[in-house]
Design a protein around this motif. Structure first.
Motif, short mmCIF file in Angstrom:
data_model
loop_
_atom_site.label_atom_id
_atom_site.label_comp_id
_atom_site.label_asym_id
_atom_site.label_seq_id
_atom_site.Cartn_x
_atom_site.Cartn_y
_atom_site.Cartn_z
N PHE A 165 0.84 -1.20 0.00
CA PHE A 165 0.00 0.00 0.00
C PHE A 165 0.87 1.25 0.00
O PHE A 165 0.65 2.18 -0.79
CB PHE A 165 -0.90 -0.02 1.24
CG PHE A 165 -1.85 1.14 1.34
CD1 PHE A 165 -3.10 1.08 0.76
CD2 PHE A 165 -1.50 2.28 2.04
CE1 PHE A 165 -3.99 2.14 0.87
CE2 PHE A 165 -2.37 3.35 2.16
CZ PHE A 165 -3.62 3.28 1.56
N CYS A 166 1.87 1.28 0.88
CA CYS A 166 2.73 2.46 0.99
C CYS A 166 3.53 2.69 -0.28
O CYS A 166 3.72 3.83 -0.71
CB CYS A 166 3.65 2.32 2.21
SG CYS A 166 2.75 2.39 3.78
N SER A 167 3.96 1.61 -0.90
CA SER A 167 4.68 1.72 -2.17
C SER A 167 3.75 2.23 -3.27
O SER A 167 4.12 3.12 -4.05
CB SER A 167 5.26 0.36 -2.54
OG SER A 167 5.89 0.42 -3.78
N GLU A 168 2.55 1.66 -3.33
CA GLU A 168 1.58 2.05 -4.36
C GLU A 168 1.26 3.55 -4.31
O GLU A 168 1.12 4.20 -5.34
CB GLU A 168 0.29 1.26 -4.18
CG GLU A 168 -0.80 1.61 -5.15
CD GLU A 168 -2.07 0.82 -4.95
OE1 GLU A 168 -3.10 1.23 -5.52
OE2 GLU A 168 -2.06 -0.19 -4.22
N TYR A 169 1.18 4.11 -3.11
CA TYR A 169 0.82 5.52 -2.96
C TYR A 169 2.03 6.43 -2.77
O TYR A 169 1.86 7.63 -2.56
CB TYR A 169 -0.19 5.69 -1.82
CG TYR A 169 -1.55 5.18 -2.22
CD1 TYR A 169 -2.39 5.95 -3.02
CD2 TYR A 169 -1.97 3.91 -1.85
CE1 TYR A 169 -3.63 5.48 -3.43
CE2 TYR A 169 -3.21 3.43 -2.25
CZ TYR A 169 -4.03 4.22 -3.04
OH TYR A 169 -5.26 3.75 -3.45
N GLY A 170 3.23 5.89 -2.85
CA GLY A 170 4.44 6.71 -2.80
C GLY A 170 4.71 7.35 -1.45
O GLY A 170 5.23 8.46 -1.38
N LEU A 171 4.36 6.64 -0.37
CA LEU A 171 4.61 7.18 0.96
C LEU A 171 6.10 7.16 1.27
O LEU A 171 6.80 6.21 0.91
CB LEU A 171 3.84 6.38 2.02
CG LEU A 171 2.41 6.84 2.30
CD1 LEU A 171 1.55 6.84 1.06
CD2 LEU A 171 1.79 5.99 3.38
N SER A 172 6.57 8.21 1.93
CA SER A 172 7.97 8.30 2.33
C SER A 172 8.24 7.31 3.46
O SER A 172 7.30 6.78 4.07
CB SER A 172 8.28 9.72 2.82
OG SER A 172 7.66 9.93 4.08
N PRO A 173 9.51 7.06 3.78
CA PRO A 173 9.81 6.15 4.90
C PRO A 173 9.16 6.59 6.22
O PRO A 173 8.62 5.76 6.95
CB PRO A 173 11.34 6.19 4.99
CG PRO A 173 11.78 6.47 3.58
CD PRO A 173 10.73 7.43 3.06
N GLN A 174 9.17 7.89 6.52
CA GLN A 174 8.55 8.37 7.76
C GLN A 174 7.03 8.22 7.69
O GLN A 174 6.40 7.82 8.67
CB GLN A 174 8.93 9.83 8.03
CG GLN A 174 8.42 10.36 9.34
CD GLN A 174 9.05 9.70 10.57
OE1 GLN A 174 9.97 8.90 10.48
NE2 GLN A 174 8.53 10.04 11.73
N GLN A 175 6.43 8.51 6.55
CA GLN A 175 4.99 8.34 6.39
C GLN A 175 4.62 6.86 6.53
O GLN A 175 3.60 6.52 7.13
CB GLN A 175 4.54 8.88 5.04
CG GLN A 175 4.63 10.39 4.96
CD GLN A 175 4.52 10.92 3.54
OE1 GLN A 175 4.52 10.16 2.57
NE2 GLN A 175 4.46 12.24 3.40
N THR A 176 5.47 5.99 6.02
CA THR A 176 5.24 4.55 6.14
C THR A 176 5.29 4.12 7.60
O THR A 176 4.45 3.33 8.04
CB THR A 176 6.28 3.77 5.30
OG1 THR A 176 6.10 4.12 3.92
CG2 THR A 176 6.12 2.27 5.46
N ARG A 177 6.24 4.63 8.37
CA ARG A 177 6.32 4.31 9.80
C ARG A 177 5.06 4.76 10.52
O ARG A 177 4.52 4.05 11.37
CB ARG A 177 7.55 4.97 10.44
CG ARG A 177 8.86 4.36 10.04
CD ARG A 177 10.06 5.06 10.67
NE ARG A 177 9.98 4.94 12.12
CZ ARG A 177 10.31 5.92 12.98
NH1 ARG A 177 10.73 7.09 12.54
NH2 ARG A 177 10.20 5.73 14.28
N ILE A 178 4.58 5.95 10.21
CA ILE A 178 3.38 6.49 10.85
C ILE A 178 2.16 5.67 10.45
O ILE A 178 1.35 5.29 11.30
CB ILE A 178 3.22 7.98 10.49
CG1 ILE A 178 4.32 8.79 11.19
CG2 ILE A 178 1.83 8.50 10.85
CD1 ILE A 178 4.49 10.20 10.69
#
Length: 79
Positions: A11-24
């Motif tokens: 999901f995080c990859s699909e929406y281009g979330l940053s590493p910090q956004q992924t952690r959150i």
């Protein structure tokens, strides 16, 4: 890696979330639902959580935390 963790990563990859956004986002999915709880879990200021969640909402085109969770778990925005 669990099936849930794989789904989060996808999901995080699909929406281009940053590493910090992924952690959150990961903390939120694993039960830290308030900004305060996420901040405590990750050891960052609550204001940073708010900023990153706004950016996550922009990237996923969601307008609420509930809609974001619908999108993640059900693949729709709950419409």
């Amino acid at each position: 890696m669990t099936a849930l963790d794989e789904k989060i990563a996808s999901f995080c990859s699909e929406y281009g979330l940053s590493p910090q956004q992924t952690r959150i986002f990961t903390a939120m999915i694993h039960g830290a639902l308030s900004n305060e709880a996420i901040a405590r879990r990750l050891g960052v200021p609550e204001g940073r959580i708010r900023v990153h969640l706004e950016r996550i909402a922009t990237k996923t085109m969601t307008i609420s935390r509930t809609e974001l969770l619908y999108l993640f778990f059900l693949g729709s925005r709950g419409e």
